[in-house]
Structures are given as structure tokens and as C-alpha cells.
Write a protein that holds these residues in place. Structure first.
Motif, PDB file in Angstrom:
ATOM      1  N   TRP A 365       0.835  -1.192   0.000  1.00  0.00           N
ATOM      2  CA  TRP A 365       0.000   0.000   0.000  1.00  0.00           C
ATOM      3  C   TRP A 365       0.874   1.247   0.000  1.00  0.00           C
ATOM      4  O   TRP A 365       1.991   1.248   0.523  1.00  0.00           O
ATOM      5  CB  TRP A 365      -0.902   0.023   1.234  1.00  0.00           C
ATOM      6  CG  TRP A 365      -1.978  -1.020   1.237  1.00  0.00           C
ATOM      7  CD1 TRP A 365      -1.898  -2.276   1.763  1.00  0.00           C
ATOM      8  CD2 TRP A 365      -3.296  -0.890   0.698  1.00  0.00           C
ATOM      9  NE1 TRP A 365      -3.078  -2.940   1.590  1.00  0.00           N
ATOM     10  CE2 TRP A 365      -3.961  -2.125   0.941  1.00  0.00           C
ATOM     11  CE3 TRP A 365      -3.980   0.130   0.046  1.00  0.00           C
ATOM     12  CZ2 TRP A 365      -5.273  -2.341   0.541  1.00  0.00           C
ATOM     13  CZ3 TRP A 365      -5.289  -0.090  -0.355  1.00  0.00           C
ATOM     14  CH2 TRP A 365      -5.928  -1.311  -0.109  1.00  0.00           C
ATOM     15  N   HIS A 366       0.311   2.321  -0.584  1.00  0.00           N
ATOM     16  CA  HIS A 366       0.987   3.615  -0.550  1.00  0.00           C
ATOM     17  C   HIS A 366       0.971   4.135   0.881  1.00  0.00           C
ATOM     18  O   HIS A 366      -0.051   4.062   1.571  1.00  0.00           O
ATOM     19  CB  HIS A 366       0.292   4.608  -1.483  1.00  0.00           C
ATOM     20  CG  HIS A 366       1.092   5.833  -1.762  1.00  0.00           C
ATOM     21  ND1 HIS A 366       1.218   6.865  -0.851  1.00  0.00           N
ATOM     22  CD2 HIS A 366       1.817   6.214  -2.850  1.00  0.00           C
ATOM     23  CE1 HIS A 366       1.981   7.811  -1.358  1.00  0.00           C
ATOM     24  NE2 HIS A 366       2.346   7.458  -2.579  1.00  0.00           N
ATOM     25  N   VAL A 372      -4.435   3.664  -2.825  1.00  0.00           N
ATOM     26  CA  VAL A 372      -3.385   3.425  -3.824  1.00  0.00           C
ATOM     27  C   VAL A 372      -2.640   2.163  -3.415  1.00  0.00           C
ATOM     28  O   VAL A 372      -2.071   2.097  -2.315  1.00  0.00           O
ATOM     29  CB  VAL A 372      -2.421   4.616  -3.930  1.00  0.00           C
ATOM     30  CG1 VAL A 372      -1.321   4.317  -4.937  1.00  0.00           C
ATOM     31  CG2 VAL A 372      -3.179   5.873  -4.335  1.00  0.00           C
ATOM     32  N   LEU A 374       0.061  -1.044  -4.772  1.00  0.00           N
ATOM     33  CA  LEU A 374       1.065  -1.510  -5.744  1.00  0.00           C
ATOM     34  C   LEU A 374       1.111  -3.025  -5.727  1.00  0.00           C
ATOM     35  O   LEU A 374       1.003  -3.650  -4.661  1.00  0.00           O
ATOM     36  CB  LEU A 374       2.428  -0.929  -5.404  1.00  0.00           C
ATOM     37  CG  LEU A 374       3.644  -1.333  -6.227  1.00  0.00           C
ATOM     38  CD1 LEU A 374       4.619  -0.162  -6.331  1.00  0.00           C
ATOM     39  CD2 LEU A 374       4.388  -2.527  -5.622  1.00  0.00           C
ATOM     40  N   ILE A 384       0.214  -0.151 -10.433  1.00  0.00           N
ATOM     41  CA  ILE A 384      -0.286   0.670  -9.337  1.00  0.00           C
ATOM     42  C   ILE A 384      -1.775   0.890  -9.568  1.00  0.00           C
ATOM     43  O   ILE A 384      -2.184   1.415 -10.616  1.00  0.00           O
ATOM     44  CB  ILE A 384       0.473   2.012  -9.252  1.00  0.00           C
ATOM     45  CG1 ILE A 384       1.974   1.746  -9.011  1.00  0.00           C
ATOM     46  CG2 ILE A 384      -0.084   2.875  -8.122  1.00  0.00           C
ATOM     47  CD1 ILE A 384       2.818   2.997  -8.972  1.00  0.00           C
ATOM     48  N   TRP A 409       8.270   1.707  -1.024  1.00  0.00           N
ATOM     49  CA  TRP A 409       7.924   3.107  -1.231  1.00  0.00           C
ATOM     50  C   TRP A 409       8.888   3.990  -0.449  1.00  0.00           C
ATOM     51  O   TRP A 409       9.392   3.602   0.606  1.00  0.00           O
ATOM     52  CB  TRP A 409       6.504   3.391  -0.757  1.00  0.00           C
ATOM     53  CG  TRP A 409       5.412   2.770  -1.568  1.00  0.00           C
ATOM     54  CD1 TRP A 409       4.778   1.596  -1.321  1.00  0.00           C
ATOM     55  CD2 TRP A 409       4.813   3.301  -2.754  1.00  0.00           C
ATOM     56  NE1 TRP A 409       3.816   1.347  -2.266  1.00  0.00           N
ATOM     57  CE2 TRP A 409       3.814   2.393  -3.177  1.00  0.00           C
ATOM     58  CE3 TRP A 409       5.014   4.455  -3.504  1.00  0.00           C
ATOM     59  CZ2 TRP A 409       3.026   2.602  -4.291  1.00  0.00           C
ATOM     60  CZ3 TRP A 409       4.232   4.669  -4.631  1.00  0.00           C
ATOM     61  CH2 TRP A 409       3.248   3.760  -5.021  1.00  0.00           C
ATOM     62  N   GLY A 413       6.326   8.749  -0.550  1.00  0.00           N
ATOM     63  CA  GLY A 413       5.592   8.001  -1.566  1.00  0.00           C
ATOM     64  C   GLY A 413       5.778   8.484  -2.980  1.00  0.00           C
ATOM     65  O   GLY A 413       4.988   8.127  -3.866  1.00  0.00           O
ATOM     66  N   SER A 414       6.818   9.249  -3.241  1.00  0.00           N
ATOM     67  CA  SER A 414       7.033   9.750  -4.597  1.00  0.00           C
ATOM     68  C   SER A 414       7.907   8.836  -5.439  1.00  0.00           C
ATOM     69  O   SER A 414       7.866   8.925  -6.674  1.00  0.00           O
ATOM     70  CB  SER A 414       7.660  11.142  -4.548  1.00  0.00           C
ATOM     71  OG  SER A 414       8.927  11.091  -3.900  1.00  0.00           O
ATOM     72  N   TRP A 604      -2.753  12.117  -5.621  1.00  0.00           N
ATOM     73  CA  TRP A 604      -1.408  11.563  -5.855  1.00  0.00           C
ATOM     74  C   TRP A 604      -1.201  11.240  -7.324  1.00  0.00           C
ATOM     75  O   TRP A 604      -0.133  11.518  -7.881  1.00  0.00           O
ATOM     76  CB  TRP A 604      -1.209  10.312  -5.005  1.00  0.00           C
ATOM     77  CG  TRP A 604       0.197   9.773  -5.117  1.00  0.00           C
ATOM     78  CD1 TRP A 604       1.296  10.191  -4.443  1.00  0.00           C
ATOM     79  CD2 TRP A 604       0.647   8.728  -5.995  1.00  0.00           C
ATOM     80  NE1 TRP A 604       2.405   9.476  -4.827  1.00  0.00           N
ATOM     81  CE2 TRP A 604       2.039   8.569  -5.780  1.00  0.00           C
ATOM     82  CE3 TRP A 604       0.010   7.916  -6.931  1.00  0.00           C
ATOM     83  CZ2 TRP A 604       2.792   7.634  -6.468  1.00  0.00           C
ATOM     84  CZ3 TRP A 604       0.776   6.990  -7.623  1.00  0.00           C
ATOM     85  CH2 TRP A 604       2.147   6.847  -7.393  1.00  0.00           C
ATOM     86  N   ASN A 609       2.449  15.445  -3.871  1.00  0.00           N
ATOM     87  CA  ASN A 609       3.139  14.649  -2.854  1.00  0.00           C
ATOM     88  C   ASN A 609       2.817  15.196  -1.469  1.00  0.00           C
ATOM     89  O   ASN A 609       2.502  16.375  -1.310  1.00  0.00           O
ATOM     90  CB  ASN A 609       4.659  14.668  -3.061  1.00  0.00           C
ATOM     91  CG  ASN A 609       5.071  13.964  -4.337  1.00  0.00           C
ATOM     92  OD1 ASN A 609       4.471  12.968  -4.729  1.00  0.00           O
ATOM     93  ND2 ASN A 609       6.097  14.489  -4.998  1.00  0.00           N
TER      94      ASN A 609
END
Length: 705
Positions: A365-366, A372, A374, A384, A409, A413-414, A604, A609
Motif C-alpha cells: 500500500w501507498h 493506492v 502496488l 499501481i 515506497w 511516496g514519490s 497523488w 506529494n
């Protein structure tokens, strides 16, 4: 026999050379027998006899280098003319003997005396140092005679070898009480010409230097605290110790999965613990409330919606009731767990995410954005998802030529950090679909690697060397050409699973198949990764779960909690920092990531961010029921896709104009609140009617009696 001191310094004779002459005093009247007995090992009498019979112009055959040098000196001395002798007037401080002649002595007698001296030197050739010492000896003898004849009160000189002088000096220093002072005893003069030389200087020149028994000057030792600061690095986590809970607090009789996949097989949050288990006819995992310890019945309900074995699970950081799972059936499913746990088997997920062509081994997860998720599979691609819509928003293809071992991440989270089977560690910007940095052969071994982002942006990796030794390394994202540090641990075969605490900068390494947990502290001081300690048990571990910081007990100074998977059991392990005070420890519990997301998923994906929203653990973490229900409702229940084709246009509309969806959500919430009020009123009415009926029945029974 010893060497003499002259103005030119010492002259050391090689030990393998046989002396050809001896320095004898003129007043030593020795017979030939005494000389033979005393100096037979030092003088070559045959050589002296041959030299005495030779004339000065002849040359001796069969001479070695030393003998030839002495012979040439003798020959040159004979050929040189003698210096003229000047007759000086007598001085009051010198007698006639000092001048080596009287007024009545004729010139012929002087010549005979010089000839005799030269003849003596011819018979006994000597070294230059000996010749100089002999001249000095003649001067001392003349001065001695002149002083004795003059009868003056000046010092009387006497000749002694240096060895005897040193010997007497040592005896005086060792036994000063035994040596009687001799008042008028003469001081020995070692050299008459040039500057005076002390006995201590001669001793230091001739003797081998010995170790002095004197203590060196005391150096002031620094205080004890400063010494410890230099030797042992100060850290508040140096005394962290692990302790396993009692058997009644463990989860027993659990059939842990035997799938050959390097995953943790366990996920934990402040409410539930999820464990991947063996299941027939598909894949399943257990979801247990934390307080439900002890023996787990075989008929306990499971989450069993996958048609293939489950490979990885992960709890949503913004909702303690939502969990995602990846399976060998090439799907990712998101599940909603009831408040009090499962009462019946759960086979219907909230949303099914289909987009991989091979098994899905990683879900994550983000950390800051809602909805969000992944996923990475064995098809070498990363997807994603927007869980709220069930659509794949970003698909990272053609970036990894082989199987992806791990994905992590960054703090905000970028960025993503991945470890691949091609031995490369990549830093990827997923929204730009661009590789920011990469390092080839971060670990040269063929075994799987792991890579995680740290709070400061650096990357921590674990892997294997070329000799199959387990390694850990620290890298800078800006420059990945060379690691900040690399440390080798051991030669075990288990993959090291890193668990990172961003609040304390402590990394815990758990190897699959190991029976220990190692923990390190990462700082800005060399060697940057500092070993703290190791927690060891007897049983090897099949997997490991890590509790988030908000689920720990701050009253017991608990900084980490692990859930160790055995073959048939799950055992919690508590990591504690010993503190005497019962107050809240601010240094151990800085503000940590809270359950509230900093961004919405749409924000996002649009390029925004945001860092995590921090909360304080001073009063402990308490999750609210209303917040969880609200998050679950807004997550995916309304946007569950019926078919992929029908969902696509609706998703695009929602993505382009997110404001109508927000209004619709609010309307649905209002309707739900109305329904709940009506339901509550009906329930209250039913309760009142039940009480009324009970009273009426009591009255009827009394009347009948």
C-alpha cells in the motif's frame, strides 16, 4: 683490554681480527714470560719478529687487508722526515721532563730516543686510534712527572682504561655506602686535548643501552566517561533486549504455508494478525484478533477467495480492517474484515484487481495516499491500482528484465525502490515512468536481494556476496556508484528480510530459516550501520510479522514487536528498552505516522506529494470505530466494478471530474444515517414491547394462581 677514547671518537675493532700489538705503559717492567702468558692470545709474536727483521723498503708477502694497511702506515712513517724540535724556554708549570729534554741533553741523544721510539712502533704496529692514544699517554706521563717534580698542589693525573672507570662508576652507583671517599684521590683524565668528556657520555657510547627502570612521566588519564565515549558508541538502543511471550499468549496449531516464495507470510496491525496457511483447493490465510491467543481450532474461518496459493499479504495503513492479498492465480484481492474478526469463511472480496499475466508475489500500500495499491508479479511488471475504482492507473513495463524480488515506497511516496534478479537496484519515479538511478551488481551473489527506502532518502539493501556470504549495504540515492558502507554477516542461506523503524532509525534483519533477529542502528557517523544486538531462540523462523509503531505498548517501553512463525505456531517477540521511570519516554517515541492519509488517491495520481501525518503516542493509540467505518465506506464498496469494460468509462468520468463522486458519497452517507436512525427507533420500540409483554405475562400468572 678495552678501547681508548680520543678526539676523533670511538674505534670499534671487528671481533674476528687478531690484534697485533698491545698498549703497554713504559713503567710496566714485564718479562718475556709474563708477556707471553698474559698476551699470548692477543699478539702475533711471529709476525712481530718478521717485521723486526725487515728493512723499511721491503714489502711483506701474503698480507691480508688489515695487515697490509698497518704495514703501509709503518712504511710511510719511516719515509717521512721527523719534525724539527724547537727548544722553548722552561715554564713555571712545566718541568724539564715535560719537554722531553734537559738543558744538558745533546741533540744526538734526542735522535737516539726518537729512533728508539720509532723502532718500537716498527716492532709493534698499531691502529690510528692506538697511536693517538699513545701520544696522549706520553703527554700525560710528562705532565705527571712535571707536576710531581714541581711539588705543586694541582691535581695528579693517572691513566686508567675506560672499562675500569665505568666499572668503578657502576659500583659506586649500586653500593654508595660501601665505597669510601678518597679525599685526595686524583681524577682521571680521559682526554687532555679538546672539550672535556664525561664518564656518562663514554658509558653511553660503549655500553649497549639498557631499559631504564624509571617510570615514564605520568600522563593525566581522561575521565572515565570520556574514555567510554571513545571506546563504546553511546546509543539509547544499545541495551535493547528481546523477550518471547508466554506460551498461553502464542497462537498455536497453525498450519503455516510451505510455498517456496521469499515472503514474510505474516502481516500485523494494531487489531489483527494475518497468517498465510496451507489450504486445500486454493489459497487461504487466517485473520485473528490480537487478543485471540492459544490454540486455534482447525475449523476457524479463513479468507479463502483465491484459487491458488497466497504469496503475500499487506494491511492497509489507513484502515485496520482492509487487507490486500496476491496469489498464484494472477489476481490481487482486497478484503474487508469485520470489526470483531471472522465468524464465517470470507470468500467474497471487496474488489478483484486483474492485470498480471503471471503470479503476483508482492503487494504494498501507498504510505500516504488513500486507496493506492502496488502489485508486482513474475511477469516482470509493476502495476499501481486505484482501489476505489478497481482500475490499473500506472503500469511499469520493460523496466525489469527478470523477476522482481522486492518493492519499497519512499517516505513521502514519490519514488519506488526495487531489487531484481538481474542484480540491479533501481530507483523509479512511477508517475513519470522513469528510472531515476540504478546500481548494477549491488550484491554479486545469485540469491535474492532486498531493498528498502530509509527516512533520509538513502537505500538499505541485503543480499549475498560472490562467496555466498550474507551482506548488508547502505547507498545514497544521488550517487549509487559506490556504497556508503558494506558489511558481511555470515554464510547462511536464508534471505534476510529487513524491517525498518523510521522513527528510531533501527533496522531489524530476520533471516528465513534462522533462529535469530539482528538489529542495527543507522546514523550519520562511520561506519553508519552500527550493530546493536541479536535476539536468538532455538526454533527456526518460517516468516515474520512486524507491528506498526502505533500498536505498541508505550507503558512498557516497547519499541518493536515481531510475530515469529514456526512450523505450527505464531510466537510474539517483544523488543524493549529498559528504563526505570514509568513516565512517557519522549526520546523512544517521537511522533509517528498516523492512520489518516495525507492525500487522496486522485491527488497523488495527479502529481501531488505529501508526507505522513504524524500523531503522538503519549496517551497511547486508540482507534475509533466511526473513522474506520467511514474509511471502509469511501474506499471501494460503491465503486466495485461489475465488468472491466463497463467500468472503464465510468472511471474516466470520475477521474476527470471527482467533485460529483464526492457529492454522491455525501448523499449516500446521509441516506445511511437516516436508515440507521429508523433502525435504532424500531429496535427501541421492539425492546419496549418485549418488556410490556413480560409484565403482562407476570400479571396473568398471578391472577391464574
Amino acid at each position: 683490554m678495552c678501547l681508548l677514547w680520543d678526539e676523533k671518537g670511538t674505534y670499534t675493532v671487528p671481533p674476528n681480527v687478531r690484534r697485533l700489538s698491545v698498549d703497554l705503559s713504559p713503567w710496566e717492567h714485564l718479562s718475556l714470560g709474563q708477556m707471553d702468558e698474559q698476551y699470548r692470545d692477543m699478539i702475533d709474536f711471529e709476525y712481530c719478529d718478521r717485521v723486526a727483521k725487515l728493512s723499511p723498503d721491503e714489502e711483506l708477502p701474503n698480507l691480508d687487508m688489515m695487515e697490509r694497511r698497518v704495514f703501509l702506515e709503518r712504511q710511510s712513517r719511516f719515509k717521512s722526515s721527523a719534525p724539527p724540535v724547537e727548544n722553548k724556554p722552561p715554564n713555571r708549570c712545566t718541568s724539564a721532563e715535560t719537554l722531553n729534554t734537559h738543558e744538558g741533553t745533546s741533540h744526538s741523544e734526542n735522535q737516539r730516543q726518537n729512533h728508539a721510539n720509532s723502532r718500537k712502533r716498527e716492532i709493534y704496529p698499531e691502529f690510528p686510534s692506538e697511536r693517538a692514544s699513545e701520544e696522549n699517554h706520553d703527554r700525560r706521563r710528562d705532565n705527571h712527572r712535571s707536576d710531581r717534580n714541581a711539588g705543586s698542589g694541582s691535581e695528579v693525573g693517572s691513566y686508567k682504561p675506560v672499562a675500569e672507570i665505568i666499572k668503578e662508576k657502576n659500583q659506586m652507583q649500586r653500593n654508595p655506602a660501601r665505597v669510601k671517599p678518597e679525599g685526595a684521590r686524583a681524577q682521571v683524565r680521559v682526554a687532555e686535548e679538546g672539550p672535556s668528556v664525561k664518564v656518562s657520555q663514554i658509558k653511553n657510547t660503549f655500553d649497549v643501552p639498557k631499559k631504564t627502570k624509571e617510570r615514564p612521566p605520568e600522563v593525566q588519564t581522561p575521565p572515565k566517561k570520556d574514555m567510554l565515549r571513545r571506546v563504546v558508541r553511546q546509543s539509547k538502543f544499545r541495551h535493547v533486549f528481546g523477550q518471547a511471550v508466554r506460551n498461553d499468549a502464542c497462537y498455536d496449531d497453525i498450519r503455516v504455508s510451505r510455498v517456496t516464495w521469499d515472503s514474510s507470510f505474516c502481516a500485523v496491525n494494531p487489531k489483527f494478525v494475518a497468517i498465510i496457511i496451507d489450504a486445500s483447493g486454493g489459497g487461504a490465510f487466517l485473520v485473528l484478533p490480537l487478543q485471540k491467543s492459544g490454540r486455534i481450532d482447525k475449523s476457524y474461518p479463513t479468507v479463502c477467495g483465491h484459487t491458488g496459493p497466497v504469496l503475500d499479504i499487506d494491511w492497509c495503513p489507513h484502515n485496520d480492517h482492509v487487507i490486500a492479498s496476491g496469489s498464484e492465480d494472477c489476481t490481487v484481492m482486497v478484503w474487508q474484515i469485520p470489526e470483531n474478526g471472522l465468524e464465517t469463511p470470507l470468500s467474497q472480496p471487496v474488489v478483484v484487481l486483474e492485470g498480471h499475466s503471471k503470479r503476483v508475489g508482492i503487494v504494498a500500500w501507498h504510505p500516504n495516499a488513500r486507496n493506492v495499491l502496488l502489485s508486482a508479479g513474475c511477469d516482470n511488471q509493476i502495476v499501481i491500482w486505484n482501489v476505489g475504482t478497481g482500475e490499473a492507473m500506472i503500469n511499469l513495463e520493460d523496466m525489469h528484465p527478470d523477476v522482481i524480488f522486492s518493492v519499497s515506497w519512499s517516505r513521502n511516496g514519490s519514488l519506488l525502490c526495487t531489487a531484481c534478479k538481474d542484480k540491479k537496484v533501481r530507483v523509479i519515479d512511477p508517475r513519470k515512468k522513469k528510472v531515476v538511478a540504478e546500481k548494477d551488481k549491488a550484491h554479486e551473489g545469485a540469491r535474492p536481494m532486498r531493498a528498502i527506502f530509509l527516512a533520509d532518502g538513502n537505500i538499505f539493501t541485503t543480499g549475498f556476496s560472490r562467496m555466498s556470504e550474507r551482506q548488508l549495504a547502505l547507498w545514497k540515492t544521488d550517487n549509487m556508484d559506490e556504497p556508503i558502507c558494506v558489511q558481511e554477516m555470515d554464510s547462511s542461506n536464508g534471505v534476510l528480510l529487513p524491517f525498518y523503524d523510521p522513527d528510531t532509525s533501527v533496522v531489524y534483519l530476520c533471516g528465513k530459516g534462522d533462529s535469530s533477529i539482528r538489529y542495527f542502528e543507522i546514523t550519520d557517523e562511520a561506519p553508519y550501520v552500527h550493530y546493536l544486538s541479536t535476539f536468538s531462540t532455538k526454533e527456526p523462523q518460517r516468516g515474520m510479522g512486524y507491528m506498526p509503531k502505533r500498536g505498541l505498548d508505550v507503558n512498557k517501553c516497547e519499541i518493536a514487536r515481531f510475530y515469529k512463525l514456526h512450523e505450527r505456531k505464531c510466537e510474539p517477540i517483544i523488543m524493549t528498552v529498559p528504563r526505570k521511570s514509568d513516565l512517557f519516554q519522549d526520546d523512544l517515541y517521537p511522533d509517528t505516522s498516523g492512520p489518516d492519509p495525507a492525500l487522496e488517491g486522485e491527488e497523488w495520481f495527479a502529481g501531488k506529494n505529501g508526507g505522513p501525518l504524524l500523531i503522538s503516542l503519549k496517551d497511547g493509540y486508540v482507534s475509533t470505530k466511526n473513522r474506520v467505518l467511514k474509511v471502509v465506506k469511501t474506499n471501494a464498496l460503491e465503486t466495485k466494478p461489475v465488468t472491466k469494460a463497463e467500468n472503464t468509462p465510468t472511471v474516466q468520468k470520475k477521474h476527470v471530474s471527482p467533485q460529483p463522486s464526492v457529492k454522491m458519497d455525501r448523499k449516500m452517507e446521509d441516506k445511511l444515517e437516516v436508515v440507521l436512525r429508523e433502525f435504532k427507533s424500531l429496535r427501541d420500540r421492539v425492546i419496549l414491547q418485549d418488556r410490556r409483554i413480560a409484565r403482562l405475562e407476570d400479571q396473568v400468572s398471578k391472577v391464574s394462581m
